[in-house]
Motif scaffolding. Sequence first.
Motif, mmCIF file in Angstrom:
data_model
loop_
_atom_site.group_PDB
_atom_site.id
_atom_site.type_symbol
_atom_site.label_atom_id
_atom_site.label_comp_id
_atom_site.label_asym_id
_atom_site.label_seq_id
_atom_site.Cartn_x
_atom_site.Cartn_y
_atom_site.Cartn_z
ATOM 1 N N GLY A 216 12.903 -21.139 13.817
ATOM 2 C CA GLY A 216 11.778 -21.925 13.320
ATOM 3 C C GLY A 216 10.479 -21.144 13.279
ATOM 4 N N TYR A 217 10.360 -20.124 14.129
ATOM 5 C CA TYR A 217 9.139 -19.319 14.173
ATOM 6 C C TYR A 217 8.917 -18.510 12.903
ATOM 7 C CZ TYR A 217 12.578 -15.743 15.504
ATOM 8 O OH TYR A 217 13.663 -14.915 15.549
ATOM 9 N N MET A 218 9.945 -18.412 12.043
ATOM 10 C CA MET A 218 9.778 -17.653 10.800
ATOM 11 C C MET A 218 8.758 -18.311 9.874
ATOM 12 S SD MET A 218 11.421 -14.919 11.207
ATOM 13 C CE MET A 218 11.128 -14.267 9.561
ATOM 14 N N VAL A 219 8.489 -19.600 10.087
ATOM 15 C CA VAL A 219 7.430 -20.268 9.316
ATOM 16 C C VAL A 219 6.077 -19.643 9.642
ATOM 17 C CG1 VAL A 219 6.278 -22.451 8.847
ATOM 18 C CG2 VAL A 219 8.739 -22.413 9.253
ATOM 19 N N ALA A 220 5.841 -19.362 10.926
ATOM 20 C CA ALA A 220 4.588 -18.722 11.332
ATOM 21 C C ALA A 220 4.514 -17.303 10.769
ATOM 22 C CB ALA A 220 4.472 -18.698 12.849
ATOM 23 N N VAL A 221 5.644 -16.611 10.751
ATOM 24 C CA VAL A 221 5.683 -15.261 10.171
ATOM 25 C C VAL A 221 5.324 -15.323 8.690
ATOM 26 C CG1 VAL A 221 7.156 -13.268 9.679
ATOM 27 C CG2 VAL A 221 7.402 -14.492 11.842
ATOM 28 N N MET A 222 5.883 -16.302 7.986
ATOM 29 C CA MET A 222 5.585 -16.467 6.566
ATOM 30 C C MET A 222 4.084 -16.675 6.341
ATOM 31 S SD MET A 222 6.901 -19.461 3.968
ATOM 32 C CE MET A 222 6.386 -20.720 5.136
ATOM 33 N N ALA A 223 3.479 -17.552 7.123
ATOM 34 C CA ALA A 223 2.044 -17.816 6.965
ATOM 35 C C ALA A 223 1.218 -16.575 7.292
ATOM 36 C CB ALA A 223 1.626 -18.979 7.859
ATOM 37 N N ALA A 224 1.644 -15.824 8.307
ATOM 38 C CA ALA A 224 0.902 -14.624 8.703
ATOM 39 C C ALA A 224 0.992 -13.520 7.661
ATOM 40 C CB ALA A 224 1.428 -14.111 10.050
ATOM 41 N N MET A 225 2.058 -13.524 6.863
ATOM 42 C CA MET A 225 2.256 -12.460 5.872
ATOM 43 C C MET A 225 1.501 -12.704 4.566
ATOM 44 S SD MET A 225 6.324 -11.544 6.269
ATOM 45 C CE MET A 225 6.282 -10.280 4.974
ATOM 46 N N GLU A 226 0.899 -13.863 4.411
ATOM 47 C CA GLU A 226 0.267 -14.174 3.136
ATOM 48 C C GLU A 226 -1.021 -13.377 2.916
ATOM 49 O OE1 GLU A 226 0.626 -18.230 0.578
ATOM 50 O OE2 GLU A 226 -0.368 -18.379 2.519
ATOM 51 N N THR A 227 -1.762 -13.124 3.972
ATOM 52 C CA THR A 227 -3.101 -12.571 3.838
ATOM 53 C C THR A 227 -3.223 -11.049 3.881
ATOM 54 O OG1 THR A 227 -4.083 -14.592 4.711
ATOM 55 C CG2 THR A 227 -5.408 -12.595 4.864
ATOM 56 N N PRO A 228 -2.536 -10.330 4.792
ATOM 57 C CA PRO A 228 -2.757 -8.876 4.894
ATOM 58 C C PRO A 228 -2.596 -8.123 3.579
ATOM 59 C CG PRO A 228 -1.477 -9.651 6.760
ATOM 60 C CD PRO A 228 -1.583 -10.804 5.811
ATOM 61 N N ALA A 229 -1.628 -8.524 2.761
ATOM 62 C CA ALA A 229 -1.385 -7.826 1.498
ATOM 63 C C ALA A 229 -2.568 -7.956 0.536
ATOM 64 C CB ALA A 229 -0.121 -8.376 0.835
ATOM 65 N N ILE A 230 -3.276 -9.070 0.616
ATOM 66 C CA ILE A 230 -4.447 -9.248 -0.250
ATOM 67 C C ILE A 230 -5.499 -8.202 0.091
ATOM 68 C CG2 ILE A 230 -6.319 -10.816 -0.901
ATOM 69 C CD1 ILE A 230 -4.413 -13.142 -0.302
ATOM 70 N N LEU A 231 -5.713 -7.995 1.379
ATOM 71 C CA LEU A 231 -6.704 -7.009 1.806
ATOM 72 C C LEU A 231 -6.285 -5.599 1.387
ATOM 73 C CD1 LEU A 231 -7.389 -8.424 5.381
ATOM 74 C CD2 LEU A 231 -8.635 -8.897 3.264
ATOM 75 N N THR A 232 -4.997 -5.269 1.527
ATOM 76 C CA THR A 232 -4.512 -3.957 1.112
ATOM 77 C C THR A 232 -4.653 -3.782 -0.391
ATOM 78 O OG1 THR A 232 -2.912 -3.910 2.925
ATOM 79 C CG2 THR A 232 -2.531 -2.402 1.107
ATOM 80 N N GLY A 233 -4.314 -4.819 -1.159
ATOM 81 C CA GLY A 233 -4.427 -4.742 -2.611
ATOM 82 C C GLY A 233 -5.851 -4.488 -3.065
ATOM 83 N N LEU A 234 -6.808 -5.159 -2.428
ATOM 84 C CA LEU A 234 -8.210 -4.950 -2.771
ATOM 85 C C LEU A 234 -8.662 -3.537 -2.408
ATOM 86 C CD1 LEU A 234 -9.827 -8.326 -1.629
ATOM 87 C CD2 LEU A 234 -9.191 -7.625 -3.939
#
Length: 327
Positions: free
Chosen positions: A129-147
Amino acid sequence: MDAATLQTFTSPVVLFFVLGLLAAFARSDLAIPEAIAKGMSLYLMAAIGLKGGVAVSKSGIDSNVLAALGAGIAASLLLPFLAYAVLKGFGKLSRIDAGAVAAHYGSVSVVTFVTAVEILEAQAKPPGGYMVAVMAAMETPAILTGLLLARGLGSAGGQSKGELLHEVFFNASVVLLLGAFAIGMIAGAEGFGEVSPFFEAGFKGVLCLFLLDMGLIAARRIMDAKAITARLVGIAIALPLVNGAIGTALGAAVGLDVGSTAALGVLCASASYIAVPAAMRLALPEADPGIYLTMSLSITFPFNILINIGLISTLATMLVGPGAAMP
């Protein structure tokens, strides 16, 4: 065709997606009203967040949870670098477009994850069930890297940094997923029992209708696409294969069970088409949405739903072993 891939193709949720694709390609007038589609999206995110929070309330936060979170955040930060190199080199995209597209391929698709969970549970490989938290945590870092790749964080396309950060950290999907996850943790199994008939009984049916709508949208965008070259189509298929293999290997390396390993692989293979486009619209308004939306939604999303989830499930079983599934 192995059993995992065959089971993917016979799943009702996948078949409804195929129905949407076929209906759109046949130019049917089948459509789901936008307000209903948005309501289904909210329902699915709330349900998956709640169920994940309840699961963690039972098991507690242990080394597996922390390892999965660390692996997911690291993948989200670093995978855009690989995507950017391929998009700018082989894909011949400009620096701005390559950075915008790369952000999509480090972030995640909630619908791909939810579909994968249903398929994995049918295969007796339920993710933690903790994979839901992993999913939410993965949404943002890539945006910062892309910018950072596109032009550095010093510029936000005319928008203030406050506006951009608000869009990144407080977009609807992040707020609802994390909020529902927290509610599930606080309420626990007993509290969830009061609302479980609503969030469990209708979940698969709503997911079927939502994927029908996604099939319609994906196919119609393909038919309208003008900026997509054969090279970009190849990249939109190759990246989820490579990223999915990396994520699956990473999950096995940090000691996750087979279902959670597969789920991490699916998260790494997926590409955002909701949160990241919203952030790119603010931060990189000159980037071409016809490229990043068509690649993520109309090519990578169907490929993951129809083929790649099954491949990742098989790879996870090979790396971790069928006996490592959660009870």
